[in-house]
Motif scaffolding. Structure first.
Motif, PDB file in Angstrom:
ATOM      1  N   GLU A  10       0.764  -1.178   0.064  1.00 18.48           N
ATOM      2  CA  GLU A  10      -0.109  -0.060  -0.208  1.00 18.48           C
ATOM      3  C   GLU A  10       0.766   1.281  -0.053  1.00 18.48           C
ATOM      4  OE1 GLU A  10      -3.258  -0.323   2.520  1.00 18.48           O
ATOM      5  OE2 GLU A  10      -4.094   1.628   1.900  1.00 18.48           O
ATOM      6  N   GLU A  11       1.973   1.239   0.849  1.00 19.09           N
ATOM      7  CA  GLU A  11       2.976   2.410   0.787  1.00 19.09           C
ATOM      8  C   GLU A  11       3.469   2.629  -0.637  1.00 19.09           C
ATOM      9  OE1 GLU A  11       6.072   2.092   3.574  1.00 19.09           O
ATOM     10  OE2 GLU A  11       7.246   2.836   2.064  1.00 19.09           O
ATOM     11  N   ILE A  12       3.851   1.620  -1.399  1.00 16.96           N
ATOM     12  CA  ILE A  12       4.419   1.768  -2.687  1.00 16.96           C
ATOM     13  C   ILE A  12       3.285   2.280  -3.577  1.00 16.96           C
ATOM     14  CG2 ILE A  12       5.292   0.321  -4.572  1.00 16.96           C
ATOM     15  CD1 ILE A  12       7.491   0.587  -2.615  1.00 16.96           C
ATOM     16  N   TYR A  13       1.993   1.653  -3.493  1.00  9.69           N
ATOM     17  CA  TYR A  13       0.889   2.006  -4.115  1.00  9.69           C
ATOM     18  C   TYR A  13       0.754   3.396  -4.236  1.00  9.69           C
ATOM     19  CZ  TYR A  13      -3.984   1.909  -5.581  1.00  9.69           C
ATOM     20  OH  TYR A  13      -5.438   2.075  -5.944  1.00  9.69           O
ATOM     21  N   ASN A  14       0.570   4.049  -2.953  1.00 12.82           N
ATOM     22  CA  ASN A  14       0.131   5.408  -2.820  1.00 12.82           C
ATOM     23  C   ASN A  14       1.296   6.308  -3.158  1.00 12.82           C
ATOM     24  OD1 ASN A  14      -2.340   4.844  -1.781  1.00 12.82           O
ATOM     25  ND2 ASN A  14      -1.534   4.680   0.270  1.00 12.82           N
ATOM     26  N   GLU A  15       2.561   5.747  -3.074  1.00 17.62           N
ATOM     27  CA  GLU A  15       3.741   6.642  -3.463  1.00 17.62           C
ATOM     28  C   GLU A  15       3.771   6.928  -4.975  1.00 17.62           C
ATOM     29  OE1 GLU A  15       7.207   5.634  -1.049  1.00 17.62           O
ATOM     30  OE2 GLU A  15       8.523   6.360  -2.527  1.00 17.62           O
ATOM     31  N   PHE A  16       3.632   5.570  -5.767  1.00 21.27           N
ATOM     32  CA  PHE A  16       3.761   5.771  -6.963  1.00 21.27           C
ATOM     33  C   PHE A  16       2.589   6.821  -7.502  1.00 21.27           C
ATOM     34  CE2 PHE A  16       3.422   4.319 -11.493  1.00 21.27           C
ATOM     35  CZ  PHE A  16       5.002   4.154 -11.686  1.00 21.27           C
ATOM     36  N   GLY A  20       4.288   9.622  -8.926  1.00 21.05           N
ATOM     37  CA  GLY A  20       4.517   9.157 -10.330  1.00 21.05           C
ATOM     38  C   GLY A  20       5.914   8.291 -10.348  1.00 21.05           C
ATOM     39  N   TYR A  21       6.453   8.150  -9.320  1.00 19.59           N
ATOM     40  CA  TYR A  21       7.750   7.279  -9.422  1.00 19.59           C
ATOM     41  C   TYR A  21       8.176   6.780  -8.008  1.00 19.59           C
ATOM     42  CZ  TYR A  21       9.941  11.325  -6.942  1.00 19.59           C
ATOM     43  OH  TYR A  21      10.308  12.176  -6.206  1.00 19.59           O
ATOM     44  N   ILE A  22       8.917   5.781  -7.941  1.00 19.30           N
ATOM     45  CA  ILE A  22       9.563   5.365  -6.654  1.00 19.30           C
ATOM     46  C   ILE A  22      10.895   4.936  -6.667  1.00 19.30           C
ATOM     47  CG2 ILE A  22       7.657   4.054  -5.735  1.00 19.30           C
ATOM     48  CD1 ILE A  22       9.417   1.582  -6.183  1.00 19.30           C
ATOM     49  N   ILE A  23      11.580   5.522  -5.688  1.00 20.06           N
ATOM     50  CA  ILE A  23      13.256   5.124  -5.774  1.00 20.06           C
ATOM     51  C   ILE A  23      13.423   4.456  -4.500  1.00 20.06           C
ATOM     52  CG2 ILE A  23      15.376   6.180  -5.275  1.00 20.06           C
ATOM     53  CD1 ILE A  23      14.206   8.818  -6.787  1.00 20.06           C
ATOM     54  N   ARG A  24      14.065   2.876  -4.536  1.00 19.67           N
ATOM     55  CA  ARG A  24      14.231   2.197  -3.606  1.00 19.67           C
ATOM     56  C   ARG A  24      15.591   1.603  -3.735  1.00 19.67           C
ATOM     57  NH1 ARG A  24      10.398   4.129  -2.013  1.00 19.67           N
ATOM     58  NH2 ARG A  24       8.715   3.382  -0.721  1.00 19.67           N
ATOM     59  N   LYS A  25      16.056   1.206  -2.637  1.00 19.63           N
ATOM     60  CA  LYS A  25      17.329   0.278  -2.866  1.00 19.63           C
ATOM     61  C   LYS A  25      16.925  -1.000  -3.450  1.00 19.63           C
ATOM     62  CE  LYS A  25      21.448  -0.929   0.009  1.00 19.63           C
ATOM     63  NZ  LYS A  25      21.962  -1.077   1.213  1.00 19.63           N
ATOM     64  N   SER A  26      17.937  -1.461  -4.231  1.00 18.90           N
ATOM     65  CA  SER A  26      17.469  -2.849  -4.969  1.00 18.90           C
ATOM     66  C   SER A  26      17.640  -3.926  -3.845  1.00 18.90           C
ATOM     67  CB  SER A  26      18.756  -3.069  -6.147  1.00 18.90           C
ATOM     68  OG  SER A  26      18.177  -4.381  -6.551  1.00 18.90           O
ATOM     69  N   LEU A 203      15.345   3.410  -9.864  1.00 15.00           N
ATOM     70  CA  LEU A 203      14.019   4.180  -9.933  1.00 15.00           C
ATOM     71  C   LEU A 203      12.878   3.492 -10.979  1.00 15.00           C
ATOM     72  CD1 LEU A 203      12.500   6.961 -10.461  1.00 15.00           C
ATOM     73  CD2 LEU A 203      14.006   7.209 -12.412  1.00 15.00           C
ATOM     74  N   ILE A 204      11.702   3.588 -10.771  1.00 16.77           N
ATOM     75  CA  ILE A 204      10.614   3.090 -11.419  1.00 16.77           C
ATOM     76  C   ILE A 204       9.736   4.254 -11.662  1.00 16.77           C
ATOM     77  CG2 ILE A 204       8.680   1.319 -11.906  1.00 16.77           C
ATOM     78  CD1 ILE A 204       9.910  -0.632 -10.190  1.00 16.77           C
ATOM     79  N   PHE A 205       9.432   4.645 -12.847  1.00 20.28           N
ATOM     80  CA  PHE A 205       8.613   5.795 -13.247  1.00 20.28           C
ATOM     81  C   PHE A 205       7.679   5.632 -14.401  1.00 20.28           C
ATOM     82  CE2 PHE A 205      10.183   8.149 -16.889  1.00 20.28           C
ATOM     83  CZ  PHE A 205      11.422   7.644 -17.293  1.00 20.28           C
ATOM     84  N   ASN A 206       6.578   6.363 -14.272  1.00 21.45           N
ATOM     85  CA  ASN A 206       5.476   6.435 -15.115  1.00 21.45           C
ATOM     86  C   ASN A 206       5.953   7.329 -16.146  1.00 21.45           C
ATOM     87  OD1 ASN A 206       3.271   7.026 -16.477  1.00 21.45           O
ATOM     88  ND2 ASN A 206       2.094   7.808 -14.765  1.00 21.45           N
ATOM     89  N   GLN A 207       6.232   6.634 -17.405  1.00 21.36           N
ATOM     90  CA  GLN A 207       6.690   7.437 -18.644  1.00 21.36           C
ATOM     91  C   GLN A 207       5.692   8.450 -19.194  1.00 21.36           C
ATOM     92  OE1 GLN A 207       5.867   5.900 -21.865  1.00 21.36           O
ATOM     93  NE2 GLN A 207       4.384   4.644 -20.507  1.00 21.36           N
ATOM     94  N   SER A 208       4.317   8.353 -18.785  1.00 24.75           N
ATOM     95  CA  SER A 208       3.257   9.040 -19.084  1.00 24.75           C
ATOM     96  C   SER A 208       3.682  10.678 -18.746  1.00 24.75           C
ATOM     97  CB  SER A 208       1.980   8.678 -18.700  1.00 24.75           C
ATOM     98  OG  SER A 208       1.671   7.436 -19.170  1.00 24.75           O
ATOM     99  N   LEU A 209       4.289  10.818 -17.642  1.00 22.14           N
ATOM    100  CA  LEU A 209       4.447  12.044 -17.168  1.00 22.14           C
ATOM    101  C   LEU A 209       5.659  12.568 -17.801  1.00 22.14           C
ATOM    102  CD1 LEU A 209       4.569  11.079 -13.384  1.00 22.14           C
ATOM    103  CD2 LEU A 209       2.470  12.198 -14.546  1.00 22.14           C
ATOM    104  N   PRO A 210       5.636  13.920 -18.031  1.00 23.97           N
ATOM    105  CA  PRO A 210       6.837  14.549 -18.870  1.00 23.97           C
ATOM    106  C   PRO A 210       8.074  14.526 -17.986  1.00 23.97           C
ATOM    107  CG  PRO A 210       4.956  16.086 -18.850  1.00 23.97           C
ATOM    108  CD  PRO A 210       4.515  15.105 -17.941  1.00 23.97           C
TER     109      PRO A 210
END
Ligand SMILES: [Fe+2]
Length: 267
Positions: A10-16, A20-26, A203-210
């Protein structure tokens, strides 16, 4: 809508959704180190250097060995060595697997070719002006996994426009987009977020965002890889399954479902 997510999902869901992205340690640093080692060894071999003492130091200072006019040729040679490694894509997936599972799904299609970006200090020859991939034919169901091979900060990284600001932009698009990407950048530059990552983070990001970058004004070279992932059964646009994407985690029931035939009934 029901929500059966656990707390970390849920934390990841809301943050993304919010950023529009999350940054996490692999969660798989040894495999990430393997990817970095492979690129360091390939690049050193291409440049005829025998021994590298420190991976990040080597990558950060590659501009001392590669001139801007030779950069694309050098980059293509490194990409060729990535493409010729049978395990590289699998490892790339495994470095980001648990977060992809939460953001995109566990039945995924992956881009066939991993992109490599090398931004030398003060080099304006390989810039990515502000854009959203969806504006040029990508499906909004695609996410980008962006993996830095060195620490990325200030102008040595990429920027993204957050979802709420993107909504504002979409509502006033003709006014704000101007005549070209330079006008657009000027109009959004106060709202963009510069994504700072240490090596070891993904980083995982939403490429629909500029998103995009500007000239790297730091004293080190930026190295990053990017690759798209999407749910196998989500809609495709210009980048098709088989040509650009391939299924990597198809489940058995999906395979059975796709091949299912009704029994033949004599009429
Ligand atoms: Fe992009």
């Amino acid at each position: 809508m029901s929500n059966f997510l656990n707390n970390s999902e849920e934390e990841i869901y809301n943050e993304f959704l919010q950023n529009g992205y999350i940054i996490r340690k692999s969660s798989n640093i040894p495999i990430l180190n393997d990817l970095q080692n492979y690129i360091v060894e390939s690049s050193a071999k291409i440049l005829g250097i025998k021994e590298i003492l420190d991976n990040q130091d080597w990558l950060n200072n590659i501009h001392k060995f590669v001139k801007p006019e030779n950069l694309n040729d050098f980059r293509l040679k490194v990409i060729h060595s990535i493409t010729s490694n049978d395990y590289f894509r699998k490892n790339y997936y495994n470095v980001s697997r648990n977060y992809l599972d939460m953001i995109v799904g566990n039945e995924l299609a992956m881009q066939l070719r991993i992109n490599l970006s090398i931004q030398l200090p003060m080099d304006n020859s390989s810039l990515l002006p502000v854009h959203a991939d969806t504006w040029s034919g990508d499906s909004p169901f695609e996410a980008v996994v962006w993996i830095p091979l060195v620490d990325c900060y200030k102008t040595k990284t990429m920027f993204i426009l957050p979802p709420n600001k993107t909504e504002d932009l979409h509502e006033n698009f003709e006014l704000k987009s101007g005549k070209n990407s330079k006008d657009l950048y000027e109009n959004i530059k106060n709202d963009i977020i510069w994504l700072e990552l240490k090596y070891g983070e993904i980083l995982i990001f939403n490429q629909s965002l500029p998103h995009g970058n500007i000239v790297n004004q730091e004293s080190e070279t930026r190295w990053s890889m990017n690759c798209r992932f999407k749910g196998i059964f989500t809609p495709y646009k210009d980048k098709k399954l088989g040509e650009f994407f391939e299924p990597i985690t198809l489940k058995p029931l999906s395979k059975l479902g796709m091949n299912y035939n009704f029994p033949k009934i004599k009429s």
